[in-house]
Scaffold this active site. Structure first.
Site, PDB file in Angstrom:
ATOM      1  N   ASP A 135      32.050  34.699  40.765  1.00 26.59           N
ATOM      2  CA  ASP A 135      30.983  35.696  40.727  1.00 26.59           C
ATOM      3  C   ASP A 135      30.466  35.960  42.137  1.00 26.59           C
ATOM      4  O   ASP A 135      30.462  35.062  42.989  1.00 26.59           O
ATOM      5  CB  ASP A 135      29.827  35.202  39.856  1.00 26.59           C
ATOM      6  CG  ASP A 135      29.944  35.670  38.419  1.00 26.59           C
ATOM      7  OD1 ASP A 135      30.683  36.632  38.167  1.00 26.59           O
ATOM      8  OD2 ASP A 135      29.303  35.066  37.546  1.00 26.59           O
ATOM      9  N   ARG A 185      37.168  42.144  39.886  1.00 24.58           N
ATOM     10  CA  ARG A 185      36.180  42.750  38.994  1.00 24.58           C
ATOM     11  C   ARG A 185      35.254  43.624  39.838  1.00 24.58           C
ATOM     12  O   ARG A 185      34.602  43.141  40.768  1.00 24.58           O
ATOM     13  CB  ARG A 185      35.358  41.674  38.284  1.00 24.58           C
ATOM     14  CG  ARG A 185      34.231  42.246  37.392  1.00 24.58           C
ATOM     15  CD  ARG A 185      33.230  41.160  37.003  1.00 24.58           C
ATOM     16  NE  ARG A 185      33.862  40.105  36.248  1.00 24.58           N
ATOM     17  CZ  ARG A 185      33.417  38.846  36.177  1.00 24.58           C
ATOM     18  NH1 ARG A 185      32.330  38.496  36.863  1.00 24.58           N
ATOM     19  NH2 ARG A 185      34.043  37.950  35.460  1.00 24.58           N
ATOM     20  N   LYS A 188      28.668  47.341  39.647  1.00 24.39           N
ATOM     21  CA  LYS A 188      27.774  48.128  40.503  1.00 24.39           C
ATOM     22  C   LYS A 188      26.889  47.229  41.352  1.00 24.39           C
ATOM     23  O   LYS A 188      26.563  47.560  42.485  1.00 24.39           O
ATOM     24  CB  LYS A 188      26.935  49.082  39.652  1.00 24.39           C
ATOM     25  CG  LYS A 188      27.750  50.216  39.061  1.00 24.39           C
ATOM     26  CD  LYS A 188      26.893  51.240  38.342  1.00 24.39           C
ATOM     27  CE  LYS A 188      27.749  52.369  37.781  1.00 24.39           C
ATOM     28  NZ  LYS A 188      26.956  53.391  37.058  1.00 24.39           N
TER      29      LYS A 188
END
Length: 309
Positions: A135, A185, A188
């Site tokens: 992430d 991935r 926004k």
């Protein structure tokens, strides 16, 4: 107008205590968070698999400054991967890992600790046929995260990256990460970022997202389109077709609890649909960012409090 205050609240310990003290909060949070235990994550994974949706699991937690807590996060990922394997759900599954949760911010050798801990999670994932995606957090961690990604890909070339379209640098990062086998991935972005590094207007973020999509779809990697925006999904599908992509070499991703009917529709069409499923006790920061992203989420939360308190 509420985005900035909500993102600020996400990092406020005082507001966190107030929100967590409301008895009805947790029942409303369940729309976006699977639960607090490994068993909750596995239950949701099973439910989603029943109609063809894939999962990426996020054991909630971030900004860890304690080595024991970072090790505990690693153990949680190892446990959930083992539990998925026992249920026959691990093959093709993914786990999303915030490096700040596994030691990136430790005052001494944080990056080295995070790399080693992420390597352990990758080994556990590989052993059961799953993958790992790193992430991305706020812009101050981007270079560190991409550096750790490069190290991990030397041993585990399938490790995924997350890039955030609201950052000015992201189109260039997409070009750098669009090579063969690279899983990216594209989202926004969900943090409060200053104007020098990030687009501030929604229209500018949308334009950046499309530019980044064009780069990824034209590249040789595996794009993961993380968006709930119908227009972006439509554009992504058109770009995939334009570049000769099949349903097997890209996927769509959405958050657990948001647009579930659309998730099921995409999965039913034959396209790959993966749902980002958070679980664990450290849900506050994640939950507040979801409220900041869409006014409808905040309205849902407030209605829930009104009807359950």
């Amino acid at each position: 107008m509420l985005r900035a205050p909500l993102l600020a609240a996400a990092r406020s310990t005082g507001i966190r205590r107030l929100v967590e003290a409301v008895p009805a909060t947790r029942s409303v949070v369940r729309r976006f968070v699977a639960g607090s235990e490994t068993a909750d994550a596995v239950r949701v994974a099973r439910e989603l698999a029943a109609d063809g949706r894939r999962i990426t699991l996020d054991h909630l937690g971030e900004d860890t400054t304690d080595a024991a807590q970072a090790a505990s996060t690693v153990a949680a990922y190892e446990a959930v991967l083992s539990a998925l394997a026992a249920e026959g759900l691990a093959e093709g599954a993914d786990v999303s890992v915030k490096l700040s949760a596994v030691g990136q911010f430790l005052p001494s050798n944080g990056e080295d600790v995070a790399l080693e801990n992420a390597r352990k999670i990758c080994a556990a994932a590989e052993a059961v046929g799953a993958t790992v995606t790193l992430d991305m957090e706020d812009h101050t961690t981007t270079d560190s995260t991409l550096g750790i990604l490069r190290e991990l890909r030397g041993e585990y070339p399938w490790v995924g990256a997350v890039l955030q379209a609201y950052l000015h640098r992201t189109e260039a990062d997409c070009r750098a990460l669009s090579g063969p086998g690279s899983r990216v991935r594209l989202c926004k972005g969900a943090y409060a970022e200053p104007e020098p590094v990030a687009f501030q207007e929604k229209s500018e973020v949308d334009k950046s997202y499309v530019r980044c999509l064009r780069v990824l779809m034209a590249g040789q990697g595996y794009p993961m389109v993380a968006s709930h925006d119908p227009r972006m999904i439509e554009i992504a599908a058109a770009l995939a077709e334009e570049n000769g992509r099949t349903d097997d070499d890209h996927e769509f991703q959405m958050l657990y609890g948001i647009r579930p009917e659309e998730q099921a529709r995409i999965a039913g069409s034959g396209a790959r649909m993966r749902v980002y499923v958070p679980y664990g006790d450290e849900w506050y920061g994640y939950f507040m960012r979801r409220l900041a992203e869409r006014p409808a989420n905040l309205a849902f939360f407030l209605r829930g409090l009104a009807t359950k308190s």
